[in-house]
Design a protein around this motif. Structure first.
Motif, PDB file in Angstrom:
ATOM      1  N   ALA A   1     -38.928  59.542  -1.318  1.00  0.00           N
ATOM      2  CA  ALA A   1     -39.153  60.698  -0.442  1.00  0.00           C
ATOM      3  C   ALA A   1     -40.152  60.349   0.655  1.00  0.00           C
ATOM      4  CB  ALA A   1     -39.642  61.893  -1.258  1.00  0.00           C
ATOM      5  N   ALA A   2     -41.185  59.616   0.312  1.00  0.00           N
ATOM      6  CA  ALA A   2     -42.177  59.206   1.304  1.00  0.00           C
ATOM      7  C   ALA A   2     -41.540  58.287   2.352  1.00  0.00           C
ATOM      8  CB  ALA A   2     -43.350  58.508   0.626  1.00  0.00           C
ATOM      9  N   ALA A   3     -40.682  57.381   1.914  1.00  0.00           N
ATOM     10  CA  ALA A   3     -40.005  56.478   2.845  1.00  0.00           C
ATOM     11  C   ALA A   3     -39.074  57.251   3.772  1.00  0.00           C
ATOM     12  CB  ALA A   3     -39.233  55.410   2.076  1.00  0.00           C
ATOM     13  N   LEU A   4     -38.382  58.246   3.241  1.00  0.00           N
ATOM     14  CA  LEU A   4     -37.491  59.069   4.056  1.00  0.00           C
ATOM     15  C   LEU A   4     -38.295  59.827   5.110  1.00  0.00           C
ATOM     16  CD1 LEU A   4     -34.678  60.270   4.598  1.00  0.00           C
ATOM     17  CD2 LEU A   4     -35.193  61.965   2.833  1.00  0.00           C
ATOM     18  N   ARG A   5     -39.405  60.403   4.692  1.00  0.00           N
ATOM     19  CA  ARG A   5     -40.263  61.129   5.626  1.00  0.00           C
ATOM     20  C   ARG A   5     -40.758  60.216   6.746  1.00  0.00           C
ATOM     21  NH1 ARG A   5     -45.916  64.284   4.213  1.00  0.00           N
ATOM     22  NH2 ARG A   5     -46.139  65.261   6.232  1.00  0.00           N
ATOM     23  N   THR A   6     -41.245  59.049   6.380  1.00  0.00           N
ATOM     24  CA  THR A   6     -41.756  58.097   7.375  1.00  0.00           C
ATOM     25  C   THR A   6     -40.658  57.652   8.335  1.00  0.00           C
ATOM     26  OG1 THR A   6     -43.468  57.342   5.848  1.00  0.00           O
ATOM     27  CG2 THR A   6     -42.876  55.854   7.651  1.00  0.00           C
ATOM     28  N   ALA A   7     -39.473  57.374   7.799  1.00  0.00           N
ATOM     29  CA  ALA A   7     -38.367  56.928   8.654  1.00  0.00           C
ATOM     30  C   ALA A   7     -37.960  58.005   9.654  1.00  0.00           C
ATOM     31  CB  ALA A   7     -37.175  56.521   7.784  1.00  0.00           C
ATOM     32  N   LEU A   8     -37.930  59.272   9.219  1.00  0.00           N
ATOM     33  CA  LEU A   8     -37.597  60.346  10.153  1.00  0.00           C
ATOM     34  C   LEU A   8     -38.687  60.534  11.201  1.00  0.00           C
ATOM     35  CD1 LEU A   8     -35.935  63.158   8.013  1.00  0.00           C
ATOM     36  CD2 LEU A   8     -34.938  61.907   9.940  1.00  0.00           C
ATOM     37  N   GLU A   9     -39.946  60.411  10.785  1.00  0.00           N
ATOM     38  CA  GLU A   9     -41.041  60.523  11.758  1.00  0.00           C
ATOM     39  C   GLU A   9     -40.939  59.432  12.815  1.00  0.00           C
ATOM     40  OE1 GLU A   9     -44.482  60.558   9.184  1.00  0.00           O
ATOM     41  OE2 GLU A   9     -44.562  62.746   9.236  1.00  0.00           O
ATOM     42  N   ARG A  10     -40.602  58.228  12.400  1.00  0.00           N
ATOM     43  CA  ARG A  10     -40.463  57.129  13.355  1.00  0.00           C
ATOM     44  C   ARG A  10     -39.243  57.314  14.245  1.00  0.00           C
ATOM     45  NH1 ARG A  10     -42.096  52.277   9.240  1.00  0.00           N
ATOM     46  NH2 ARG A  10     -44.337  52.619   9.363  1.00  0.00           N
ATOM     47  N   ALA A  11     -38.154  57.820  13.672  1.00  0.00           N
ATOM     48  CA  ALA A  11     -36.918  57.997  14.445  1.00  0.00           C
ATOM     49  C   ALA A  11     -37.076  59.048  15.534  1.00  0.00           C
ATOM     50  CB  ALA A  11     -35.772  58.380  13.507  1.00  0.00           C
ATOM     51  N   LEU A  12     -37.888  60.072  15.264  1.00  0.00           N
ATOM     52  CA  LEU A  12     -37.983  61.187  16.201  1.00  0.00           C
ATOM     53  C   LEU A  12     -39.348  61.353  16.844  1.00  0.00           C
ATOM     54  CD1 LEU A  12     -35.924  63.797  14.202  1.00  0.00           C
ATOM     55  CD2 LEU A  12     -35.276  62.632  16.313  1.00  0.00           C
ATOM     56  N   ASP A  13     -40.330  60.629  16.374  1.00  0.00           N
ATOM     57  CA  ASP A  13     -41.700  60.769  16.868  1.00  0.00           C
ATOM     58  C   ASP A  13     -42.142  62.236  16.792  1.00  0.00           C
ATOM     59  OD1 ASP A  13     -44.112  59.742  17.793  1.00  0.00           O
ATOM     60  OD2 ASP A  13     -43.572  60.050  19.889  1.00  0.00           O
ATOM     61  N   GLU A  14     -41.822  62.852  15.666  1.00  0.00           N
ATOM     62  CA  GLU A  14     -42.143  64.253  15.397  1.00  0.00           C
ATOM     63  C   GLU A  14     -42.684  64.357  13.974  1.00  0.00           C
ATOM     64  OE1 GLU A  14     -41.626  67.146  17.174  1.00  0.00           O
ATOM     65  OE2 GLU A  14     -40.864  66.098  18.927  1.00  0.00           O
TER      66      GLU A  14
ATOM     67  N   TRP B   1     -30.060  60.892  17.989  1.00  0.00           N
ATOM     68  CA  TRP B   1     -29.117  61.279  16.937  1.00  0.00           C
ATOM     69  C   TRP B   1     -28.630  60.066  16.155  1.00  0.00           C
ATOM     70  CZ3 TRP B   1     -28.610  65.584  14.538  1.00  0.00           C
ATOM     71  CH2 TRP B   1     -28.941  66.777  15.175  1.00  0.00           C
ATOM     72  N   LEU B   2     -28.391  58.966  16.831  1.00  0.00           N
ATOM     73  CA  LEU B   2     -27.968  57.756  16.120  1.00  0.00           C
ATOM     74  C   LEU B   2     -29.059  57.280  15.164  1.00  0.00           C
ATOM     75  CD1 LEU B   2     -26.152  55.818  18.976  1.00  0.00           C
ATOM     76  CD2 LEU B   2     -25.114  56.933  16.981  1.00  0.00           C
ATOM     77  N   ARG B   3     -30.321  57.328  15.577  1.00  0.00           N
ATOM     78  CA  ARG B   3     -31.432  56.946  14.694  1.00  0.00           C
ATOM     79  C   ARG B   3     -31.520  57.896  13.503  1.00  0.00           C
ATOM     80  NH1 ARG B   3     -34.012  56.612  19.751  1.00  0.00           N
ATOM     81  NH2 ARG B   3     -35.200  58.506  19.292  1.00  0.00           N
ATOM     82  N   VAL B   4     -31.391  59.191  13.763  1.00  0.00           N
ATOM     83  CA  VAL B   4     -31.486  60.181  12.687  1.00  0.00           C
ATOM     84  C   VAL B   4     -30.363  59.998  11.681  1.00  0.00           C
ATOM     85  CG1 VAL B   4     -31.275  62.651  12.167  1.00  0.00           C
ATOM     86  CG2 VAL B   4     -32.751  61.882  14.024  1.00  0.00           C
ATOM     87  N   ILE B   5     -29.158  59.833  12.147  1.00  0.00           N
ATOM     88  CA  ILE B   5     -28.015  59.674  11.246  1.00  0.00           C
ATOM     89  C   ILE B   5     -28.176  58.429  10.386  1.00  0.00           C
ATOM     90  CG2 ILE B   5     -25.534  59.191  11.189  1.00  0.00           C
ATOM     91  CD1 ILE B   5     -25.339  61.203  13.567  1.00  0.00           C
TER      92      ILE B   5
ATOM     93  N   GLY C   1     -28.603  58.588   6.018  1.00  0.00           N
ATOM     94  CA  GLY C   1     -27.741  57.881   5.075  1.00  0.00           C
ATOM     95  C   GLY C   1     -28.436  57.482   3.788  1.00  0.00           C
ATOM     96  N   SER C   2     -29.760  57.460   3.791  1.00  0.00           N
ATOM     97  CA  SER C   2     -30.496  57.082   2.580  1.00  0.00           C
ATOM     98  C   SER C   2     -30.801  58.275   1.679  1.00  0.00           C
ATOM     99  CB  SER C   2     -31.806  56.380   2.945  1.00  0.00           C
ATOM    100  OG  SER C   2     -32.700  57.291   3.561  1.00  0.00           O
TER     101      SER C   2
ATOM    102  N   ALA D   1     -35.278  77.607  14.983  1.00  0.00           N
ATOM    103  CA  ALA D   1     -34.894  76.529  15.897  1.00  0.00           C
ATOM    104  C   ALA D   1     -34.079  75.510  15.103  1.00  0.00           C
ATOM    105  CB  ALA D   1     -36.138  75.870  16.492  1.00  0.00           C
ATOM    106  N   PRO D   2     -33.182  74.786  15.755  1.00  0.00           N
ATOM    107  CA  PRO D   2     -32.379  73.797  15.029  1.00  0.00           C
ATOM    108  C   PRO D   2     -33.251  72.746  14.347  1.00  0.00           C
ATOM    109  CG  PRO D   2     -31.499  74.141  17.225  1.00  0.00           C
ATOM    110  CD  PRO D   2     -32.819  74.840  17.173  1.00  0.00           C
ATOM    111  N   GLU D   3     -32.950  72.485  13.082  1.00  0.00           N
ATOM    112  CA  GLU D   3     -33.657  71.473  12.297  1.00  0.00           C
ATOM    113  C   GLU D   3     -32.656  70.592  11.566  1.00  0.00           C
ATOM    114  OE1 GLU D   3     -37.706  73.775  10.946  1.00  0.00           O
ATOM    115  OE2 GLU D   3     -35.979  73.867   9.610  1.00  0.00           O
ATOM    116  N   VAL D   4     -33.087  69.403  11.260  1.00  0.00           N
ATOM    117  CA  VAL D   4     -32.345  68.482  10.415  1.00  0.00           C
ATOM    118  C   VAL D   4     -33.104  68.410   9.101  1.00  0.00           C
ATOM    119  CG1 VAL D   4     -31.627  66.081  10.147  1.00  0.00           C
ATOM    120  CG2 VAL D   4     -31.552  67.146  12.395  1.00  0.00           C
TER     121      VAL D   4
END
Length: 77
Positions: free
Chosen positions: A7-20, A46-50, A54-55, A67-70
């Motif tokens: 879960a921590a890795a997923l969170r970090t990867a999304l933060e890096r993909a979106l800088d949010e 979107w390509l980074r997020v998708i 996948g993980s 507001a729209p969220e992923v």
């Protein structure tokens, strides 16, 4: 409650993909992470997020918070 490494890795990867900042919600079955969705026209984001999604065990999108969220979920290990 500590979260899993997955879960921590997923969170970090999304933060890096979106800088949010990515938010966490601990559930009975695991952890859900959610973040503001990129602009519809931002194909690169979107390509980074998708790729990151996948993980996850499950993922999708919503506008339940106004507001729209992923979101993505990983189960308890």
């Amino acid at each position: 409650m500590p979260i899993s490494l997955r879960a921590a890795a997923l969170r970090t990867a999304l933060e890096r993909a979106l800088d949010e900042p990515v938010h966490l919600l601990v559930t009975n079955s695991g952890v859900r992470v959610y973040v503001s969705a990129p602009a519809v026209t931002d194909r690169a984001a979107w390509l980074r997020v998708i790729q990151v999604l996948g993980s996850a065990d499950a993922w999708g999108s919503t506008d339940a918070h106004g507001a729209p969220e992923v979101w993505a979920e990983v189960g308890n290990e």
